[in-house]
Write an enzyme that holds these catalytic residues in place. Structure first.
Site, PDB file in Angstrom:
ATOM      1  N   HIS A  82      92.993  50.240 109.164  1.00 27.70           N
ATOM      2  CA  HIS A  82      94.033  50.132 110.192  1.00 27.70           C
ATOM      3  C   HIS A  82      93.410  50.443 111.547  1.00 27.70           C
ATOM      4  CE1 HIS A  82      98.196  50.147 111.634  1.00 27.70           C
ATOM      5  NE2 HIS A  82      97.835  51.140 112.429  1.00 27.70           N
ATOM      6  N   ASP A 161     110.405  51.698 109.654  1.00 30.54           N
ATOM      7  CA  ASP A 161     109.458  51.619 110.775  1.00 30.54           C
ATOM      8  C   ASP A 161     109.791  50.453 111.702  1.00 30.54           C
ATOM      9  OD1 ASP A 161     107.010  52.492 112.159  1.00 30.54           O
ATOM     10  OD2 ASP A 161     106.295  50.510 111.585  1.00 30.54           O
ATOM     11  N   ARG A 168     111.453  52.626 119.765  1.00 28.34           N
ATOM     12  CA  ARG A 168     110.455  53.443 120.482  1.00 28.34           C
ATOM     13  C   ARG A 168     109.821  52.644 121.613  1.00 28.34           C
ATOM     14  NH1 ARG A 168     106.350  54.606 116.279  1.00 28.34           N
ATOM     15  NH2 ARG A 168     105.197  55.549 117.974  1.00 28.34           N
ATOM     16  N   SER A 183     104.578  56.413 111.365  1.00 24.93           N
ATOM     17  CA  SER A 183     104.699  54.948 111.423  1.00 24.93           C
ATOM     18  C   SER A 183     103.496  54.300 110.713  1.00 24.93           C
ATOM     19  CB  SER A 183     104.759  54.524 112.902  1.00 24.93           C
ATOM     20  OG  SER A 183     104.460  53.170 113.071  1.00 24.93           O
ATOM     21  N   LYS A 187     103.459  52.740 106.416  1.00 24.41           N
ATOM     22  CA  LYS A 187     103.095  51.353 106.095  1.00 24.41           C
ATOM     23  C   LYS A 187     101.867  51.313 105.187  1.00 24.41           C
ATOM     24  CE  LYS A 187     103.155  50.448 110.484  1.00 24.41           C
ATOM     25  NZ  LYS A 187     103.324  50.109 111.867  1.00 24.41           N
TER      26      LYS A 187
HETATM   27  N1  URA Z   1     100.520  51.564 115.238  1.00 18.28           N
HETATM   28  C1  URA Z   1     101.583  51.694 114.417  1.00 18.28           C
HETATM   29  O1  URA Z   1     101.656  51.068 113.375  1.00 18.28           O
HETATM   30  N2  URA Z   1     102.560  52.534 114.777  1.00 18.28           N
HETATM   31  C2  URA Z   1     102.535  53.243 115.910  1.00 18.28           C
HETATM   32  O2  URA Z   1     103.444  53.985 116.157  1.00 18.28           O
HETATM   33  C3  URA Z   1     101.429  53.081 116.758  1.00 18.28           C
HETATM   34  C4  URA Z   1     100.419  52.227 116.392  1.00 18.28           C
END
Ligand code: URA
Length: 424
Positions: A82, A161, A168, A183, A187
């Site tokens: 990620h 999310d 947000r 967040s 995921k």
């Molecule tokens: N990437 C994400 O998936 N969530 C966030 O809040 C910030 C970056």
């Protein structure tokens, strides 16, 4: 229980229980709790922070709000990757086939662009025909057959999310560390992988503006991973200037292909070797020295590029048809000197104005446009030498202050290190 008491409790800096957060999140998804109430709660969290326990509980609630992908039918240790997002960040597109070419299966779900940062899925869609939506069965079968797939994050994974992120984004609450950690980790955990390597971008072009914040976020994500028995490694990387030379969807695909052919920019190559080494070491359970040799071998012998070709073909993409504009404006230097800074944030915003990103969720992307840097921090530049090319679709675009993205000094400039820290 009622939402006003929960908001007031957080406003008064008190710790929320699992039940209170579940009541708020589930109620928001169902529409019983309104945008203005959730906005107030998110702002109270942003200002007053959350404890480790609250963040782990919030992550659990977000995971439970959607599907959990079962990857157990795919053999071996599955390692995910990620990035917290940056400008010119095409790392996934190079890294996933590279790691797969080393014999580690990679099941990658990616996102679209956000704010001034681009998204892997938008970039891959600049390849004609590339399918970003596969069914779960097709996803798993492709990974079992060729070792990798990159698809769009489904709406069913960590559903909460999607709702919270959209809110947000428009309420000034994106920079809260516990909200970012929950967040990302919700995921990643719901995506079913065994281990996660996270590229935490730091600097002007990133969400985390300084190293201290990035370290705090990394340690929190590692703690959340521990609660789920998932190994998490965070690599803090410099985002004071764009990664590589290309910014913009089709242009970044071309740069990714060059990097897979081992003729790409040196910073991108350095990053994929570092991240690839960690992923291969975990995925094959070998030491990092051996993993690094394997990564270099597969990069240098075209195996990573062949794997990329297989992946694009399996997802119906035509690698010979990548959308790029043939019109560009050359931006030349107005002085001689050394490149001291390149404002990644500003260039990300300019790319967005050109059409490479979105201002509203509904906006469509222009895959053809973007920027290619001719100079990077530390390089010498002569008067009237080209700093960058701006690829445009129509020439009536106002990019007059683009040159201000470059800060040029008279004296030699020392380049900053790309890899800032590795936290395990
Ligand atoms: N990437 C994400 O998936 N969530 C966030 O809040 C910030 C970056």
């Amino acid at each position: 229980m009622n939402i006003i008491d929960i908001i007031v409790k957080k406003k008064n800096k008190q710790e929320l229980t699992y039940e209170e957060m579940k009541y708020a999140i589930d109620g928001y998804i169902k529409g019983n709790i309104k945008d203005y109430q959730m906005s107030a709660l998110l702002m109270a969290i942003t200002i007053n922070d959350m404890t480790k326990e609250e963040t782990i509980n919030l992550t659990k609630i977000m995971i439970e709000s959607g599907d959990i992908i079962d990857l157990s039918s795919i053999s071996g240790i599955k390692v995910d990757k990620h990035s917290t997002g940056g400008v010119g960040d095409k790392t996934t597109i190079v890294l996933i086939p590279l790691v797969a070419s080393c014999g580690v299966n990679v099941a990658k779900m990616s996102g679209r662009g956000l704010g001034h940062t681009g998204g892997t899925i938008d970039k891959l869609e600049s390849i004609e025909g590339y399918q970003v939506n596969l069914s779960k069965e097709e996803f798993i079968s492709q990974i079992s057959n060729i070792g990798c797939a990159v698809i769009s994050q489904t709406n069913d994974v960590a559903k909460a999310d999607k709702y919270l992120y959209a809110l947000r984004d428009v309420t000034g609450t994106t920079e809260s560390i516990p909200l970012i950690a929950s967040s990302i980790m919700s995921k990643k955990i719901a995506s079913g992988n065994d281990a996660i390597v996270i590229d935490v971008k730091v600097g002007n072009g990133a969400l985390m503006k300084n190293i201290k914040e990035a370290q705090k976020l990394s340690k929190l994500m590692i703690e959340i991973g521990k609660a789920y028995n998932k190994k998490v490694v965070c690599v803090l990387t410099n985002m004071e200037q764009p990664l590589g030379q290309a910014i913009g969807n089709g242009l970044e695909i071309i740069e990714s292909i060059n990097t897979l052919k081992n003729i790409g920019p040196s910073d991108l190559k350095e990053l994929i070797i570092v991240l690839g080494t960690i992923m291969v070491s975990i995925g094959k359970n070998i030491d990092e020295e051996e993993a690094r040799k394997l990564v270099l071998y597969n990069l240098e012998n075209n195996n990573a590029y062949s794997k990329f070709e297989q992946m694009i073909e399996a997802q119906h993409g035509n690698i010979n048809n990548i959308k790029i504009s043939d019109k560009y404006i050359s931006i030349k230097s107005n002085k001689e000197g050394y490149i001291n800074k390149i404002d990644a944030y500003k260039l990300g915003e300019i790319a967005k104005i050109l059409g490479a990103g979105r201002f509203n969720k509904e906006d469509s992307i222009n895959y053809k446009v973007g920027i290619v840097l001719n100079k990077k921090v530390g390089d010498k530049v002569l008067l009237n030498e080209e700093l960058m090319k701006i690829y445009v679709d129509s020439t009536d675009i106002n990019i007059s202050d683009v040159i201000n993205a470059f800060d040029i000094k008279d004296n030699v400039v020392i380049k900053q290190e790309l890899i800032i820290d590795i936290i395990k």
